[in-house]
Write a protein that holds these residues in place. Structure first.
Motif, PDB file in Angstrom:
ATOM      1  N   LEU A   1       0.869  -1.100  -0.215  1.00 16.49           N
ATOM      2  CA  LEU A   1      -0.040  -0.007   0.050  1.00 16.49           C
ATOM      3  C   LEU A   1       0.782   1.265  -0.075  1.00 16.49           C
ATOM      4  N   GLY A   2       0.718   2.159  -0.670  1.00 18.50           N
ATOM      5  CA  GLY A   2       1.516   3.413  -0.951  1.00 18.50           C
ATOM      6  C   GLY A   2       2.372   3.280  -2.146  1.00 18.50           C
ATOM      7  N   HIS A   3       2.523   2.223  -2.574  1.00 22.10           N
ATOM      8  CA  HIS A   3       3.528   2.092  -3.913  1.00 22.10           C
ATOM      9  C   HIS A   3       2.920   1.178  -4.774  1.00 22.10           C
ATOM     10  N   LEU A   4       1.515   1.674  -5.044  1.00 24.74           N
ATOM     11  CA  LEU A   4       0.649   0.969  -6.156  1.00 24.74           C
ATOM     12  C   LEU A   4       0.786   1.683  -7.512  1.00 24.74           C
ATOM     13  N   PRO A   5       0.543   1.131  -8.797  1.00 24.35           N
ATOM     14  CA  PRO A   5       0.423   1.835  -9.796  1.00 24.35           C
ATOM     15  C   PRO A   5      -0.694   2.752  -9.877  1.00 24.35           C
ATOM     16  N   GLY A   6      -0.374   3.963 -10.264  1.00 26.70           N
ATOM     17  CA  GLY A   6      -1.259   5.071 -10.279  1.00 26.70           C
ATOM     18  C   GLY A   6      -1.273   5.983  -9.122  1.00 26.70           C
ATOM     19  N   ASP A   7      -0.387   5.642  -8.079  1.00 30.33           N
ATOM     20  CA  ASP A   7       0.138   6.730  -6.930  1.00 30.33           C
ATOM     21  C   ASP A   7       1.045   7.638  -7.786  1.00 30.33           C
ATOM     22  N   ILE A   8       0.675   8.968  -7.264  1.00 26.32           N
ATOM     23  CA  ILE A   8       1.470   9.970  -7.893  1.00 26.32           C
ATOM     24  C   ILE A   8       2.612  10.444  -7.039  1.00 26.32           C
ATOM     25  N   VAL A   9       4.047  10.284  -7.846  1.00 24.65           N
ATOM     26  CA  VAL A   9       5.342  10.600  -7.029  1.00 24.65           C
ATOM     27  C   VAL A   9       5.684  11.669  -7.826  1.00 24.65           C
ATOM     28  N   ILE A  10       6.151  12.784  -7.374  1.00 28.94           N
ATOM     29  CA  ILE A  10       7.006  13.585  -8.246  1.00 28.94           C
ATOM     30  C   ILE A  10       8.204  13.852  -7.226  1.00 28.94           C
ATOM     31  N   LYS A  11       9.292  13.781  -7.964  1.00 24.33           N
ATOM     32  CA  LYS A  11      10.756  14.106  -6.783  1.00 24.33           C
ATOM     33  C   LYS A  11      11.391  15.065  -7.690  1.00 24.33           C
ATOM     34  N   ARG A  12      11.975  16.148  -7.279  1.00 25.37           N
ATOM     35  CA  ARG A  12      12.728  17.054  -7.685  1.00 25.37           C
ATOM     36  C   ARG A  12      14.162  17.360  -6.612  1.00 25.37           C
ATOM     37  N   LYS A  13      14.791  18.208  -7.124  1.00 28.95           N
ATOM     38  CA  LYS A  13      15.756  18.573  -6.249  1.00 28.95           C
ATOM     39  C   LYS A  13      15.777  18.629  -4.823  1.00 28.95           C
TER      40      LYS A  13
END
Length: 66
Positions: free
Chosen positions: A27-39
């Motif tokens: 849970l929390g790492h499913l396909p469709g979960d949005i993750v945006i990582k910047r600097k």
């Protein structure tokens, strides 16, 4: 009201006891979960996880009300 509080307390205790196994679920790492990582910024929006949890909780409430 007291019955509801007791049930909520028992549910919290149950999750606490089962936490070593619950934390291994994806849970929390499913396909469709949005993750945006910047600097310097990380944005995380677990939309698929929230939908799945909502469906499961809705089914449980529906079953207990019958």
């Amino acid at each position: 009201m007291s019955r509801t509080l007791i049930l909520i307390g028992l549910a919290i205790v149950a999750v606490g006891l089962l936490w070593p196994w619950v934390s291994k679920l994806p849970l929390g790492h499913l396909p469709g979960d949005i993750v945006i990582k910047r600097k310097n910024v990380a944005f995380y929006f677990p939309i698929t996880t929230m939908i799945l949890v909502s469906v499961v909780l809705s089914l449980l409430v529906w079953l207990f009300q019958r």
